[in-house]
Enzyme design. Structure first.
Site, PDB file in Angstrom:
ATOM      1  N   LYS A  67       0.791  -1.224   0.129  1.00  0.00           N
ATOM      2  CA  LYS A  67       0.017   0.222   0.182  1.00  0.00           C
ATOM      3  C   LYS A  67       0.782   1.264   0.088  1.00  0.00           C
ATOM      4  CE  LYS A  67      -4.152  -2.123   1.980  1.00  0.00           C
ATOM      5  NZ  LYS A  67      -5.237  -1.701   3.031  1.00  0.00           N
TER       6      LYS A  67
ATOM      7  N   LYS B 153      -6.266  -9.898  -5.261  1.00  0.00           N
ATOM      8  CA  LYS B 153      -7.037 -10.359  -4.511  1.00  0.00           C
ATOM      9  C   LYS B 153      -8.508  -9.344  -4.593  1.00  0.00           C
ATOM     10  CE  LYS B 153      -6.213  -8.573  -0.148  1.00  0.00           C
ATOM     11  NZ  LYS B 153      -6.366  -8.952   1.487  1.00  0.00           N
TER      12      LYS B 153
ATOM     13  N   LYS C 249     -12.297  -4.391  -1.357  1.00  0.00           N
ATOM     14  CA  LYS C 249     -13.173  -3.242  -1.221  1.00  0.00           C
ATOM     15  C   LYS C 249     -12.697  -1.866  -1.713  1.00  0.00           C
ATOM     16  CE  LYS C 249     -13.389  -2.711   3.572  1.00  0.00           C
ATOM     17  NZ  LYS C 249     -12.305  -3.456   3.962  1.00  0.00           N
TER      18      LYS C 249
END
Length: 265
Positions: free
Chosen positions: A51, A131, A134
């Site tokens: 991230k 993956k 959301k």
């Protein structure tokens, strides 16, 4: 979130459902554990590496979030934690911090063990190499519990596959089609082998329709129950309030002992 968990079958009479922010012991323990954690240890965790690259410069909250996760686990002296494979290293941090705390202040926290899910990881509908998440900015990449049947049909119809029409399961050679097979198996309760066998003789375009119908059948009752629960806000708030009281009853004596052991009298 509370409505979603209840709609998926969490029983508040058997499970303690509460908002973490309403139990301050989580943050207090997190700060103490952060004093026992080295910066290189956090820097090598996969979520931070991934991230922080996406955002060019990650935040302090993202950097220290695994310590808060460890506090969430250790505060209730958890012995087993259900996790996906991508969270195993974060659970290992919780195990390490339990050992470090125990070595410094005496045996107190159990070392939690992982309960790995037997389900295959669901991948993005737009990029089956990663993956499903959301937080994915691509709206067509992720199926949400609150998606309408039309939304689900559209997303699966647009799912990335390949130019071979036969339905097979080969995650390395055919990740897109294999991801649809995994989704189909997950929502239907069938094995991957059973899904592939049932799909024999139909092409991937038709198979997408079959998968969409299976997902809608499984998720639409949940979506409607989520909406019903959200419409009864007082009921949700009462469940969370009771859960908060129960959680603090468990967390408070643990935190009191932690304070005494580290010298916060």
């Amino acid at each position: 979130m509370a409505a979603s968990l209840l709609a998926c079958g969490i029983d508040p009479e058997r499970s303690i459902l509460f908002q973490q922010s309403q139990v301050p012991e989580h943050v207090e323990l997190s700060w103490i554990l952060s004093c026992l954690t080295s910066m290189p240890r956090l820097r090598h965790l996969p979520q931070w590496k991934m991230k922080s690259k996406q955002k060019s410069e990650g935040s302090v909250g993202l950097y220290t979030y695994p310590v808060l996760q460890a506090a969430d686990i250790l505060l209730y002296k958890s012995t087993h934690v259900p996790v996906g494979e991508d969270q195993v290293q974060h659970l290992e941090l919780a195990q390490d911090l339990a050992r470090i705390f125990n070595n410094h202040y005496g045996e107190f926290f159990p070392e939690p063990r992982a309960l790995l899910s037997t389900m295959r990881k669901v991948k993005s509908l737009r990029d089956p190499a990663v993956k499903m998440s959301k937080s994915d900015p691509q709206k067509l990449a992720t199926i949400s519990l609150t998606d309408s049947p039309d939304d689900i049909v559209l997303k699966i119809r647009r799912a990335v596959t390949d130019f071979t029409s036969e339905v097979t399961y080969d995650p390395d050679a055919r990740p897109g089609v294999s991801n649809l097979v995994s989704v189909h198996a997950a929502v239907s309760g069938l094995t991957v082998e059973e899904v592939v066998r049932q799909a024999h003789g139909i092409d991937t375009a038709r198979y997408k329709q079959v998968v969409a119908e299976a997902v809608v059948q499984r998720l639409d009752p949940i979506r409607r129950e989520i909406q019903r629960l959200k419409d009864d806000r007082a009921h949700l708030e009462s469940i969370l309030a009771r859960g908060t009281l129960k959680a603090r009853e468990l967390a408070s004596p643990v935190m009191k002992e932690v304070r005494q052991r580290v010298g916060f009298h």
